[in-house]
Structures are given as structure tokens and as C-alpha cells.
Write a protein that holds these residues in place. Structure first.
Motif, mmCIF file in Angstrom:
data_model
loop_
_atom_site.group_PDB
_atom_site.id
_atom_site.type_symbol
_atom_site.label_atom_id
_atom_site.label_comp_id
_atom_site.label_asym_id
_atom_site.label_seq_id
_atom_site.Cartn_x
_atom_site.Cartn_y
_atom_site.Cartn_z
ATOM 1 N N ILE A 90 0.838 -1.200 0.000
ATOM 2 C CA ILE A 90 0.000 0.000 0.000
ATOM 3 C C ILE A 90 0.875 1.253 0.000
ATOM 4 O O ILE A 90 0.597 2.221 -0.718
ATOM 5 C CB ILE A 90 -0.955 -0.019 1.200
ATOM 6 C CG1 ILE A 90 -1.907 -1.212 1.082
ATOM 7 C CG2 ILE A 90 -1.753 1.287 1.278
ATOM 8 C CD1 ILE A 90 -2.741 -1.458 2.310
ATOM 9 N N TYR A 162 -10.827 -5.542 -1.995
ATOM 10 C CA TYR A 162 -11.112 -4.250 -1.371
ATOM 11 C C TYR A 162 -9.959 -3.271 -1.620
ATOM 12 O O TYR A 162 -10.191 -2.089 -1.907
ATOM 13 C CB TYR A 162 -11.337 -4.441 0.125
ATOM 14 C CG TYR A 162 -11.498 -3.170 0.914
ATOM 15 C CD1 TYR A 162 -12.642 -2.396 0.807
ATOM 16 C CD2 TYR A 162 -10.478 -2.734 1.775
ATOM 17 C CE1 TYR A 162 -12.783 -1.224 1.534
ATOM 18 C CE2 TYR A 162 -10.622 -1.568 2.514
ATOM 19 C CZ TYR A 162 -11.778 -0.815 2.387
ATOM 20 O OH TYR A 162 -11.911 0.337 3.101
ATOM 21 N N THR A 163 -8.719 -3.753 -1.528
ATOM 22 C CA THR A 163 -7.586 -2.868 -1.809
ATOM 23 C C THR A 163 -7.675 -2.309 -3.216
ATOM 24 O O THR A 163 -7.416 -1.125 -3.449
ATOM 25 C CB THR A 163 -6.220 -3.575 -1.625
ATOM 26 O OG1 THR A 163 -6.058 -4.592 -2.614
ATOM 27 C CG2 THR A 163 -6.085 -4.171 -0.229
ATOM 28 N N VAL A 166 -10.512 0.359 -3.519
ATOM 29 C CA VAL A 166 -10.121 1.666 -2.988
ATOM 30 C C VAL A 166 -9.151 2.352 -3.943
ATOM 31 O O VAL A 166 -9.286 3.550 -4.227
ATOM 32 C CB VAL A 166 -9.496 1.533 -1.591
ATOM 33 C CG1 VAL A 166 -8.943 2.874 -1.115
ATOM 34 C CG2 VAL A 166 -10.524 1.016 -0.596
ATOM 35 N N SER A 186 -7.282 8.800 0.486
ATOM 36 C CA SER A 186 -8.028 7.536 0.428
ATOM 37 C C SER A 186 -7.114 6.351 0.679
ATOM 38 O O SER A 186 -7.474 5.416 1.409
ATOM 39 C CB SER A 186 -8.704 7.397 -0.946
ATOM 40 O OG SER A 186 -9.661 8.414 -1.149
ATOM 41 N N VAL A 187 -5.933 6.381 0.090
ATOM 42 C CA VAL A 187 -4.986 5.281 0.279
ATOM 43 C C VAL A 187 -4.482 5.253 1.722
ATOM 44 O O VAL A 187 -4.249 4.173 2.288
ATOM 45 C CB VAL A 187 -3.823 5.393 -0.730
ATOM 46 C CG1 VAL A 187 -2.767 4.319 -0.468
ATOM 47 C CG2 VAL A 187 -4.354 5.255 -2.161
ATOM 48 N N HIS A 189 -6.271 6.060 4.340
ATOM 49 C CA HIS A 189 -7.351 5.418 5.101
ATOM 50 C C HIS A 189 -7.330 3.899 4.881
ATOM 51 O O HIS A 189 -7.564 3.127 5.815
ATOM 52 C CB HIS A 189 -8.700 5.985 4.685
ATOM 53 C CG HIS A 189 -8.975 7.357 5.211
ATOM 54 N ND1 HIS A 189 -8.941 7.661 6.554
ATOM 55 C CD2 HIS A 189 -9.305 8.517 4.564
ATOM 56 C CE1 HIS A 189 -9.230 8.954 6.714
ATOM 57 N NE2 HIS A 189 -9.444 9.491 5.533
ATOM 58 N N LEU A 190 -7.052 3.492 3.656
ATOM 59 C CA LEU A 190 -6.946 2.069 3.353
ATOM 60 C C LEU A 190 -5.860 1.427 4.196
ATOM 61 O O LEU A 190 -6.054 0.350 4.780
ATOM 62 C CB LEU A 190 -6.635 1.878 1.859
ATOM 63 C CG LEU A 190 -6.265 0.461 1.407
ATOM 64 C CD1 LEU A 190 -7.446 -0.480 1.571
ATOM 65 C CD2 LEU A 190 -5.774 0.472 -0.043
ATOM 66 N N ARG A 191 -4.721 2.086 4.280
ATOM 67 C CA ARG A 191 -3.609 1.539 5.074
ATOM 68 C C ARG A 191 -3.995 1.405 6.543
ATOM 69 O O ARG A 191 -3.733 0.382 7.175
ATOM 70 C CB ARG A 191 -2.374 2.427 4.938
ATOM 71 C CG ARG A 191 -1.117 1.800 5.523
ATOM 72 C CD ARG A 191 0.019 2.788 5.612
ATOM 73 N NE ARG A 191 1.294 2.129 5.821
ATOM 74 C CZ ARG A 191 1.720 1.614 6.974
ATOM 75 N NH1 ARG A 191 0.928 1.673 8.052
ATOM 76 N NH2 ARG A 191 2.897 1.030 7.060
ATOM 77 N N HIS A 193 -6.918 1.067 7.847
ATOM 78 C CA HIS A 193 -7.909 0.008 8.022
ATOM 79 C C HIS A 193 -7.247 -1.370 8.003
ATOM 80 O O HIS A 193 -7.515 -2.212 8.878
ATOM 81 C CB HIS A 193 -8.963 0.099 6.917
ATOM 82 C CG HIS A 193 -9.992 -0.976 6.978
ATOM 83 N ND1 HIS A 193 -10.821 -1.168 8.061
ATOM 84 C CD2 HIS A 193 -10.322 -1.950 6.077
ATOM 85 C CE1 HIS A 193 -11.620 -2.199 7.841
ATOM 86 N NE2 HIS A 193 -11.335 -2.688 6.643
ATOM 87 N N ILE A 194 -6.379 -1.589 7.045
ATOM 88 C CA ILE A 194 -5.748 -2.900 6.947
ATOM 89 C C ILE A 194 -4.782 -3.132 8.103
ATOM 90 O O ILE A 194 -4.693 -4.240 8.641
ATOM 91 C CB ILE A 194 -5.046 -3.051 5.583
ATOM 92 C CG1 ILE A 194 -6.108 -3.131 4.484
ATOM 93 C CG2 ILE A 194 -4.140 -4.279 5.560
ATOM 94 C CD1 ILE A 194 -5.599 -3.363 3.103
#
Length: 205
Positions: A90, A162-163, A166, A186-187, A189-191, A193-194
Motif C-alpha cells: 500500500i 477491497y484494496t 479503494v 483515500s490510500v 485510510h486504506l492503510r 484500516h488494513i
């Protein structure tokens, strides 16, 4: 014309397709646009490809092979901890956002948004390559899940997709706003979350 020259002109056409389609979209891209960007004649184009659609299929393969090489040799692959490889992936995608929008956006995502109803072969090619990439990400997620979230109900495959969801959505927002900042947020937030999902002390879901 010898084989080396033919291969060179074909590669130039494929490289040009990656740039032009990601810049102006598939529908708006013409054979003339690609030939101009590649510096070859239309005769050379039609020697290699019967149509723009045939070029698109070859470009999808070309883009995926290029991406496979980039990600397989990326620094995060050296991490021994699978969770760090997932987060490193990510971070690697986030670092790409420093480039110009057409340079980091996905050819596959760009084409499938336009062609999913009208060009089944292009849709299938994009699906195949996006799914294959997600499958590679899922391998590290599966290993990390076994170590850090073995009782979690989510599947590695669903999290891998999901990755990609996003990332593709972040690209769309960057295009809409003509600003990579929204994609970077956005990325990030992805990080987060994971990282939460793969942290042993957090409650599994």
C-alpha cells in the motif's frame, strides 16, 4: 522490415497506448493518436493489429506484464513479515501518487469503466488481469491473517479486492478533481484500516 524493427514498432505502439488511453480515455483515443505518440505509420499499426480493440487487448497484457515486473521487484517484497509486505504494498502504491495522474492510474480500470458493456473481450481481459493482481496481494494477506487474525471472518480474497476497489476509486477521484491529494488521503485510510485488521491486539471482525 526485419523482426527487430517490427518488434520495436509493436512495443512502441503498446507503450503509446498505455500513455494515451490513460490520458484521454479509451473511447476518445484514435488509431491516429496512438500512431502519433508512437512515432509510427498507420501502415505499421495495421501490420500488428487489426483494430483498436485488438490493440487494447494486447495493451492490457502489456500493462499487466509491466506491472508484474514492478511489483515483484518492489522493496516491500523483501520484508519477512507478511503484514509488513501488505502494508508495504500500500505504501508503494501511495508513493506512485507523486507522479502525474496518467502515469499512476490503471490502464485496466480506465478501459473497463468505458468498455464493460460494449466490448466484452476488453472487459474480460481487464477482469482477468485485475483479479490476478488481487490474487497476488491475497497471498500475503492470507499469510498475515493466519498469523495475526486467524479467527477473523473476512477472507483474504475479499480484502485483496477491497484494496483494488479503494485504489481504483482513488484514481477516479483524482481524475475528477485533477488533484492527487484526494487519492493519497483515500490510500492512507486504506492503510489504516488494513493495519487495524492485521494488528493482533485488535478485535477480529
Amino acid at each position: 522490415m526485419n523482426a527487430q524493427v517490427l518488434n520495436s514498432s509493436k512495443t512502441r505502439l503498446l507503450d503509446a497506448a498505455l500513455t494515451v488511453i490513460r490520458t484521454q480515455g479509451y473511447a476518445a483515443t484514435t488509431v491516429d493518436d496512438i500512431c502519433h505518440a508512437a512515432g509510427v505509420t498507420k501502415g505499421s499499426f495495421f501490420h500488428h493489429f487489426k483494430s483498436k480493440d485488438e490493440l487494447a487487448l494486447a495493451a492490457a497484457d502489456h500493462f499487466s506484464q509491466m506491472a508484474d515486473g514492478i511489483f515483484s521487484n518492489a522493496p516491500y517484497q523483501a520484508a519477512s513479515d507478511p503484514a509488513q509486505r501488505v502494508l508495504g504494498y500500500i505504501d508503494f502504491r501511495a508513493a506512485m501518487l507523486a507522479r502525474q495522474i496518467p502515469e499512476y492510474t490503471c490502464l485496466l480500470g480506465t478501459m473497463v469503466q468505458e468498455a464493460y458493456m460494449t466490448h466484452p473481450a476488453i472487459r474480460e481481459a481487464c477482469d482477468r488481469h485485475i483479479s490476478a493482481h488481487a490474487g497476488e496481494v491475497a497471498k500475503d494477506i492470507a499469510e498475515a491473517k493466519r498469523l495475526y487474525a486467524p479467527k477473523a471472518k473476512w477472507s483474504p480474497e475479499s480484502l485483496a479486492f477491497y484494496t483494488q476497489a479503494v485504489l481504483q476509486g482513488a484514481f477516479i477521484l483524482a481524475k475528477a478533481k485533477q488533484d492527487s491529494k484526494v487519492a493519497a488521503e483515500s490510500v492512507a485510510h486504506l492503510r489504516d484500516h488494513i493495519e487495524t485488521l492485521l494488528t493482533p491486539t485488535t478485535k477480529t471482525k
